[in-house]
Design an enzyme around this catalytic site. Sequence first.
Site, short mmCIF file in Angstrom:
data_model
loop_
_atom_site.label_atom_id
_atom_site.label_comp_id
_atom_site.label_asym_id
_atom_site.label_seq_id
_atom_site.Cartn_x
_atom_site.Cartn_y
_atom_site.Cartn_z
N GLN A 125 0.83 -1.21 0.00
CA GLN A 125 0.00 0.00 0.00
C GLN A 125 0.86 1.26 0.00
O GLN A 125 1.69 1.44 0.89
CB GLN A 125 -0.90 -0.01 1.24
CG GLN A 125 -1.80 1.20 1.37
CD GLN A 125 -2.59 1.16 2.68
OE1 GLN A 125 -2.13 0.61 3.68
NE2 GLN A 125 -3.78 1.72 2.68
N GLY A 126 0.66 2.13 -0.98
CA GLY A 126 1.41 3.37 -1.07
C GLY A 126 0.55 4.57 -0.73
O GLY A 126 0.08 5.29 -1.62
N SER A 128 0.87 6.56 2.94
CA SER A 128 1.60 7.52 3.79
C SER A 128 2.88 8.00 3.12
O SER A 128 3.52 7.26 2.36
CB SER A 128 1.93 6.89 5.13
OG SER A 128 0.76 6.60 5.87
N GLU A 243 -9.83 -1.23 5.54
CA GLU A 243 -8.58 -1.38 6.28
C GLU A 243 -8.82 -1.23 7.78
O GLU A 243 -8.31 -2.01 8.58
CB GLU A 243 -7.56 -0.34 5.82
CG GLU A 243 -6.24 -0.41 6.57
CD GLU A 243 -5.29 0.72 6.20
OE1 GLU A 243 -4.09 0.58 6.48
OE2 GLU A 243 -5.74 1.74 5.65
N SER A 377 -4.68 7.60 12.38
CA SER A 377 -4.53 7.64 13.84
C SER A 377 -5.89 7.67 14.53
O SER A 377 -6.89 8.10 13.96
CB SER A 377 -3.70 8.86 14.24
OG SER A 377 -4.45 10.05 14.05
N ASN A 378 -5.90 7.21 15.78
CA ASN A 378 -7.16 7.18 16.52
C ASN A 378 -7.73 8.57 16.73
O ASN A 378 -8.95 8.74 16.86
CB ASN A 378 -6.97 6.45 17.84
CG ASN A 378 -6.93 4.94 17.65
OD1 ASN A 378 -6.80 4.46 16.52
ND2 ASN A 378 -7.06 4.20 18.73
N GLU A 379 -6.87 9.59 16.79
CA GLU A 379 -7.38 10.95 16.89
C GLU A 379 -8.19 11.33 15.65
O GLU A 379 -9.26 11.95 15.75
CB GLU A 379 -6.21 11.94 17.07
CG GLU A 379 -5.52 11.85 18.42
CD GLU A 379 -4.55 10.69 18.53
OE1 GLU A 379 -4.04 10.46 19.63
OE2 GLU A 379 -4.30 10.01 17.51
#
Length: 392
Positions: A125-126, A128, A243, A377-379
Amino acid sequence: MDTNFSPEDLAFRDQVRTFFQDEFTTELAARIGTPTSHAVAIVEWQKILAKKGWIAPNWPVEHGGTGWSITQDYLFERERAAAGVPDVVPFGLKMVGQVIIAFGSDTQKQQFLPRIYNSDDWWCQGYSEPGAGSDLAALKTRAERHGDDYIVNGAKIWTTYAQYADWIFCLVRTDPTSKKQSGISFLLIDMKTPGITVNKIDSIDENHTLNEVVFDNVRVPVANRIGEENKGWTYAKVLLAHERTAIAEIAKSGHYLADLKAIAKEEISGGKALIEDTLIQHRFANIEIELMALEFTELRVLSSFAEGKGPGPESSLLKIKGTEVQQAIQQLRMDLAGYYSGVVTGELSNEQIGHAFGDRARREFMYGRAATIYGGSNEVQKNITAKAVLGL
């Protein structure tokens, strides 16, 4: 929602259990667990699943899906985790495969889906980049149109298993003048294309899973673009929902918790088993309550699959709580191992010292710190939930 299992469901569960007992051998499990043989062995196992027809349960039947009910899907995952069987590598089967099915052309479906199904191609997976992690829409990797090709320049980071990959699916910026979420396209790129470099990233758990992928004037056919140009963000959001649902790893956490209970019954502290300690019991109970709630949320997501819908905002809830539970289990494993969870072994030592599970506890705890960050992220997931569920 009826949570009782019918005789047919129980017969299916027994069939799955027998299959795993017969096909997932001790020898195959050992090779999957060994870094030098992991990639070859996991592909071997996935081909066994494909031959059985159980490799892609949530794909449409016409593309090889099982057509299982949500109960059967649930039971399959529970039996898989209980048997210690690893999940499939998600990037092809659970991520890009779903996007190709939903948005790909007929030619793309014919070209890619059979090879994904049979594990003939390994995908990575590209998404980030060094400056675009949780703020994925800030990506800077460029794809400039030159006739029938795009010329891609930039870099992707934290790319899991890129060292094995045959293909990478990438988000690239095709219109730098548009706002961040616009001007992004979704490309399928052959990793053998000239100009691609894979740089190893050493992670804190001493395993090689992460990489940087650099693109230097990489030529990619326009035919490898999914859907419309500059509409990649739309397709990416569908993939991210799948995902995040997979990252929750609820069945795996249930298996790990049962394993920890067995350890707590054997470990002695102050003349009694750790499982008899009131604080330890309290920690086990808290995790079990969270897992039970997660299982019912997961069933609601599976119900939406069964109705032909994609995962909704529940996927963010699953990702948040699922990864928090994983970290709670990892912390508990470290505490049960005690002093021996801090002993360095593996590449830096030739022998195991103390508890047999101490080294595993340390490695999983270290790698698990990233669980609340990767996959969004969870945030960020809390912001999505606030907007989509609470209307804030």
